[in-house]
Motif scaffolding. Structure first.
Motif, PDB file in Angstrom:
ATOM      1  N   VAL A   1      45.794  41.507  32.254  1.00 31.31           N
ATOM      2  CA  VAL A   1      46.667  41.222  33.386  1.00 31.31           C
ATOM      3  C   VAL A   1      46.109  41.997  34.581  1.00 31.31           C
ATOM      4  CG1 VAL A   1      48.359  43.064  32.867  1.00 31.31           C
ATOM      5  CG2 VAL A   1      49.060  41.089  34.206  1.00 31.31           C
ATOM      6  N   TYR A   2      46.080  41.343  35.720  1.00 27.34           N
ATOM      7  CA  TYR A   2      45.541  41.927  36.955  1.00 27.34           C
ATOM      8  C   TYR A   2      46.676  42.112  37.963  1.00 27.34           C
ATOM      9  CZ  TYR A   2      40.500  41.493  36.064  1.00 27.34           C
ATOM     10  OH  TYR A   2      39.218  41.662  35.589  1.00 27.34           O
ATOM     11  N   ALA A   3      46.573  43.143  38.779  1.00 27.02           N
ATOM     12  CA  ALA A   3      47.525  43.325  39.880  1.00 27.02           C
ATOM     13  C   ALA A   3      46.766  43.821  41.092  1.00 27.02           C
ATOM     14  CB  ALA A   3      48.616  44.314  39.497  1.00 27.02           C
ATOM     15  N   ALA A   4      47.306  43.543  42.247  1.00 25.15           N
ATOM     16  CA  ALA A   4      46.695  44.023  43.491  1.00 25.15           C
ATOM     17  C   ALA A   4      47.749  44.716  44.340  1.00 25.15           C
ATOM     18  CB  ALA A   4      46.073  42.868  44.266  1.00 25.15           C
ATOM     19  N   ALA A   5      47.269  45.652  45.150  1.00 23.98           N
ATOM     20  CA  ALA A   5      48.093  46.333  46.146  1.00 23.98           C
ATOM     21  C   ALA A   5      47.383  46.203  47.488  1.00 23.98           C
ATOM     22  CB  ALA A   5      48.282  47.803  45.785  1.00 23.98           C
TER      23      ALA A   5
ATOM     24  N   GLY B   1      44.175  46.521  40.119  1.00 24.59           N
ATOM     25  CA  GLY B   1      44.362  47.256  38.866  1.00 24.59           C
ATOM     26  C   GLY B   1      44.362  46.297  37.689  1.00 24.59           C
ATOM     27  N   VAL B   2      43.877  46.771  36.542  1.00 22.37           N
ATOM     28  CA  VAL B   2      43.711  45.925  35.355  1.00 22.37           C
ATOM     29  C   VAL B   2      44.315  46.615  34.137  1.00 22.37           C
ATOM     30  CG1 VAL B   2      42.030  44.756  33.869  1.00 22.37           C
ATOM     31  CG2 VAL B   2      41.548  45.036  36.312  1.00 22.37           C
ATOM     32  N   VAL B   3      44.995  45.846  33.290  1.00 23.24           N
ATOM     33  CA  VAL B   3      45.481  46.340  31.993  1.00 23.24           C
ATOM     34  C   VAL B   3      44.985  45.374  30.921  1.00 23.24           C
ATOM     35  CG1 VAL B   3      47.519  46.846  30.586  1.00 23.24           C
ATOM     36  CG2 VAL B   3      47.468  47.514  32.982  1.00 23.24           C
ATOM     37  N   THR B   4      44.353  45.900  29.892  1.00 17.91           N
ATOM     38  CA  THR B   4      43.651  45.097  28.888  1.00 17.91           C
ATOM     39  C   THR B   4      44.602  44.428  27.899  1.00 17.91           C
ATOM     40  OG1 THR B   4      43.467  46.910  27.312  1.00 17.91           O
ATOM     41  CG2 THR B   4      41.722  46.727  28.990  1.00 17.91           C
TER      42      THR B   4
ATOM     43  N   ALA C   1      49.606  47.857  35.740  1.00 16.63           N
ATOM     44  CA  ALA C   1      48.501  47.311  36.539  1.00 16.63           C
ATOM     45  C   ALA C   1      48.764  47.530  38.031  1.00 16.63           C
ATOM     46  CB  ALA C   1      48.311  45.824  36.240  1.00 16.63           C
ATOM     47  N   MET C   2      50.020  47.356  38.456  1.00 19.90           N
ATOM     48  CA  MET C   2      50.372  47.615  39.865  1.00 19.90           C
ATOM     49  C   MET C   2      50.197  49.087  40.203  1.00 19.90           C
ATOM     50  SD  MET C   2      53.670  45.199  40.614  1.00 19.90           S
ATOM     51  CE  MET C   2      53.948  43.738  39.622  1.00 19.90           C
ATOM     52  N   HIS C   3      50.639  49.967  39.310  1.00 19.48           N
ATOM     53  CA  HIS C   3      50.475  51.404  39.540  1.00 19.48           C
ATOM     54  C   HIS C   3      48.997  51.772  39.625  1.00 19.48           C
ATOM     55  CE1 HIS C   3      54.678  53.087  38.265  1.00 19.48           C
ATOM     56  NE2 HIS C   3      54.779  52.002  38.994  1.00 19.48           N
ATOM     57  N   ARG C   4      48.174  51.153  38.783  1.00 18.76           N
ATOM     58  CA  ARG C   4      46.732  51.431  38.832  1.00 18.76           C
ATOM     59  C   ARG C   4      46.120  50.957  40.138  1.00 18.76           C
ATOM     60  NH1 ARG C   4      45.032  50.055  32.493  1.00 18.76           N
ATOM     61  NH2 ARG C   4      45.789  52.065  31.679  1.00 18.76           N
TER      62      ARG C   4
ATOM     63  N   ALA D   1      44.975  39.356  43.314  1.00 22.07           N
ATOM     64  CA  ALA D   1      45.177  39.444  41.861  1.00 22.07           C
ATOM     65  C   ALA D   1      44.729  38.153  41.179  1.00 22.07           C
ATOM     66  CB  ALA D   1      46.645  39.736  41.550  1.00 22.07           C
ATOM     67  N   LYS D   2      45.114  37.020  41.742  1.00 24.65           N
ATOM     68  CA  LYS D   2      44.776  35.722  41.153  1.00 24.65           C
ATOM     69  C   LYS D   2      43.267  35.473  41.157  1.00 24.65           C
ATOM     70  CE  LYS D   2      45.167  31.246  40.046  1.00 24.65           C
ATOM     71  NZ  LYS D   2      44.992  30.945  38.609  1.00 24.65           N
ATOM     72  N   THR D   3      42.597  35.702  42.273  1.00 26.21           N
ATOM     73  CA  THR D   3      41.172  35.370  42.356  1.00 26.21           C
ATOM     74  C   THR D   3      40.325  36.337  41.523  1.00 26.21           C
ATOM     75  OG1 THR D   3      40.997  36.605  44.450  1.00 26.21           O
ATOM     76  CG2 THR D   3      41.284  34.208  44.602  1.00 26.21           C
ATOM     77  N   TYR D   4      40.676  37.613  41.511  1.00 23.91           N
ATOM     78  CA  TYR D   4      39.894  38.536  40.691  1.00 23.91           C
ATOM     79  C   TYR D   4      40.113  38.274  39.203  1.00 23.91           C
ATOM     80  CZ  TYR D   4      37.896  41.150  44.507  1.00 23.91           C
ATOM     81  OH  TYR D   4      37.145  41.502  45.604  1.00 23.91           O
TER      82      TYR D   4
END
Length: 205
Positions: free
Chosen positions: A27-31, A71-74, A90-93, A140-143
């Protein structure tokens, strides 16, 4: 027209995630922190945009933002802590990696855990309401799409180039035929039959 800030006068980071409903992959997240009076009429929830437009906007966001990070969580972490906790982690990262420290955080959706001592607010459908959340949804979506495209080269039979790990009919059929890969989320109902069907040790090589 999307709004600029929820917290007036504070350096605000918008957060969103991608890949929460997928059967496979991280799961990917962006800030994203945007300039105070930023304007971009093309920015919207990434799901409302074409792939070409998303990638063009990613370049623009990265140029225009005061700061941005991903941020990424495996899958292994998702299985261990569950997808809700993984999405928030993932958001926190992503927030941890920002080169400019935010003073407040706004998040797409309705669930979040406080980040450090910063004020934070969840906003349902926030990616269609606030520019920084929309920008985060695009990153988040594109990465994540880039990552799933790389995995698709390794495991072409699961059709990840098209489905990006989401539970399509073709994806589930491939899981039934070939078994799960090391990238599948073993805590998920991979076959769509209500069962956790696989032994954690039985993975496609």
């Amino acid at each position: 027209m999307l709004k600029n800030n929820y917290y007036k006068g504070l350096i605000e980071a918008g957060c969103d995630e991608a890949g929460r409903g997928c059967l496979a992959g991280s799961v990917y997240a962006a800030a994203v922190i945007l300039p105070e009076n930023y304007e971009n009429s093309l920015l919207n929830d990434s799901k409302q945009l074409t792939e070409k437009r998303r990638y063009a906007l990613r370049e623009q966001i990265e140029n225009d933002a005061i700061a941005w990070a991903v941020g990424v969580v495996t899958p292994e972490e998702i299985d261990r802590i569950n997808i809700l906790n993984a999405s928030i982690l993932a958001m926190h990262r992503a927030l941890d990696q920002l080169e400019v420290r935010p003073e407040a955080v706004i998040v797409d959706g309705n669930r979040f855990k406080p980040y450090r001592d910063l004020p934070s607010t969840t906003i349902v459908k926030g990616d269609g309401k606030y520019l920084s959340i929309a920008a985060a949804s695009i990153l988040a979506k594109t990465y994540r799409d880039d990552y799933m495209n790389r995995l698709a080269e390794e495991y072409p039979q699961y059709d990840w180039l098209s489905n990006k790990g989401y539970p399509t009919k073709k994806h589930r059929e491939a899981i039934r035929q070939y078994g799960p890969t090391p990238y599948h989320r073993m805590s998920y109902n991979l076959q769509g039959d209500g069962q956790l069907s696989f032994d954690f040790g039985e993975q496609a090589g």
